[in-house]
Write a protein that holds these residues in place. Structure first.
Motif, PDB file in Angstrom:
ATOM      1  N   GLU A   1     -19.401  66.559 -54.838  1.00 19.47           N
ATOM      2  CA  GLU A   1     -20.823  66.580 -55.209  1.00 19.47           C
ATOM      3  C   GLU A   1     -20.996  66.371 -56.718  1.00 19.47           C
ATOM      4  O   GLU A   1     -21.408  67.279 -57.438  1.00 19.47           O
ATOM      5  N   PRO A   2     -20.670  65.180 -57.206  1.00 19.68           N
ATOM      6  CA  PRO A   2     -20.695  64.974 -58.661  1.00 19.68           C
ATOM      7  C   PRO A   2     -22.068  65.136 -59.299  1.00 19.68           C
ATOM      8  O   PRO A   2     -22.179  65.705 -60.391  1.00 19.68           O
ATOM      9  N   ARG A   3     -23.112  64.666 -58.650  1.00 23.63           N
ATOM     10  CA  ARG A   3     -24.441  64.744 -59.268  1.00 23.63           C
ATOM     11  C   ARG A   3     -24.931  66.182 -59.374  1.00 23.63           C
ATOM     12  O   ARG A   3     -25.518  66.588 -60.380  1.00 23.63           O
ATOM     13  N   ARG A   4     -24.678  66.970 -58.345  1.00 28.76           N
ATOM     14  CA  ARG A   4     -25.165  68.351 -58.339  1.00 28.76           C
ATOM     15  C   ARG A   4     -24.335  69.266 -59.216  1.00 28.76           C
ATOM     16  O   ARG A   4     -24.857  70.202 -59.836  1.00 28.76           O
ATOM     17  N   LEU A   5     -23.022  69.001 -59.302  1.00 26.48           N
ATOM     18  CA  LEU A   5     -22.131  69.947 -59.949  1.00 26.48           C
ATOM     19  C   LEU A   5     -21.607  69.505 -61.317  1.00 26.48           C
ATOM     20  O   LEU A   5     -20.874  70.262 -61.961  1.00 26.48           O
ATOM     21  N   ALA A   6     -21.989  68.329 -61.770  1.00 31.43           N
ATOM     22  CA  ALA A   6     -21.449  67.827 -63.041  1.00 31.43           C
ATOM     23  C   ALA A   6     -21.740  68.777 -64.198  1.00 31.43           C
ATOM     24  O   ALA A   6     -20.843  69.135 -64.974  1.00 31.43           O
ATOM     25  N   ARG A   7     -22.982  69.196 -64.315  1.00 31.42           N
ATOM     26  CA  ARG A   7     -23.337  70.086 -65.421  1.00 31.42           C
ATOM     27  C   ARG A   7     -22.640  71.441 -65.292  1.00 31.42           C
ATOM     28  O   ARG A   7     -22.172  72.010 -66.284  1.00 31.42           O
ATOM     29  N   ARG A   8     -22.585  71.969 -64.056  1.00 29.86           N
ATOM     30  CA  ARG A   8     -21.959  73.278 -63.845  1.00 29.86           C
ATOM     31  C   ARG A   8     -20.533  73.287 -64.365  1.00 29.86           C
ATOM     32  O   ARG A   8     -20.112  74.255 -65.017  1.00 29.86           O
TER      33      ARG A   8
END
Length: 262
Positions: A226-233
């Motif tokens: 899930e790169p878009r959802r978890l990139a910032r995390r």
């Protein structure tokens, strides 16, 4: 695991950036939960990882909540490493994705009903069905997490009707903690926060290879899924977590040096 074991409350072993973490193993956590599930009170357990600790740094409500739980366990390997760098040894990482199935097995053995609350429509239902197939005799009811505040009463009524003893709440951080705090007096004996657990139990997501799990790289696997959802995390959050632990370690060293001088 012996049913004769009696567990006292898990003491705080470490404070990672201010968040209390208990020193417990997976088997010990399950044993404590089974014991708690027979009581008339409500015990709350939270699996803490770098993301939860990062959120608590800036969220006073979440930070206060984490002080009121029965205990918080190290859900992330990063928390185990951080504690070690601060001079405290935690026995192991207790990944909620490992705890879930093992706890369901144990709960089925003592006829303790379990409830899955959270996830997108259909996900917790699929997770419950898969766990019942895996563990015949497990009593599991489920509801998705898109019920809104107006639907809380209906969810709580269903939990009571089911006779739930162990409730998994997977609404994401910090929404799940806020919901638990708001409805704490109406909840069953044991409540665990579980984030996206139902995605893994349902088979919607495949677990990282064992080598990545053991090496503390499961976050990288999740980022790839899930790169878009978890990139910032992960790409922003992980460095922020490391920096916070480094600051804490420096503060502890300075305080220790001052005590020696005094």
């Amino acid at each position: 695991m012996s049913s004769a074991i009696t567990y006292s409350p898990a003491p705080v072993a470490a404070r990672v950036d201010g968040v209390p973490v208990a020193a417990v193993t997976l088997d010990e956590t399950i044993g404590r939960i089974l014991e708690m599930s027979t009581t008339p009170t409500t015990d709350v357990l939270v699996g803490v990882n770098a993301h939860v600790i990062n959120l608590a740094r800036h969220d006073a409500r979440l930070r206060a909540f984490l002080e009121t739980t029965t205990f918080n366990y190290a859900d992330g390997q990063s928390v185990v490493w951080a504690a070690r760098s601060l001079g405290v040894t935690l026995p192991e990482r207790v990944a909620t994705t490992d705890l879930g199935p093992a706890l369901i097995d144990a709960a089925a053995g003592m006829n303790a009903p379990v409830y899955f609350l959270g996830g997108a429509p259909g996900i917790s239902t699929a997770a419950a069905a898969r766990m019942r197939e895996r563990t015949p005799g497990a009593s599991i009811r489920s509801a998705h997490g898109y019920f809104g505040e107006a639907g809380s009463d209906e969810v709580l009524s269903d939990i009571r009707a089911h006779g739930t003893r162990i409730l998994f709440v997977g609404l994401g951080d910090p929404l799940q903690e806020n919901w638990i705090q708001q409805h704490r007096d109406a909840l069953p004996p044991v409540v665990l926060t579980c984030g996206g657990l139902f995605d893994w139990l349902s088979g919607a997501h495949r677990r990282a290879p064992k080598m990545m799990q053991q090496g503390g790289l499961e976050w990288l696997w999740r980022l790839a899924i899930e790169p878009r959802r978890l990139a910032r995390r992960y790409l922003v959050g992980n460095p922020a977590f490391v920096a916070a632990v480094v600051r804490q370690r420096a503060t502890l060293r300075t305080a220790g040096a001052r005590r020696q001088i005094a």
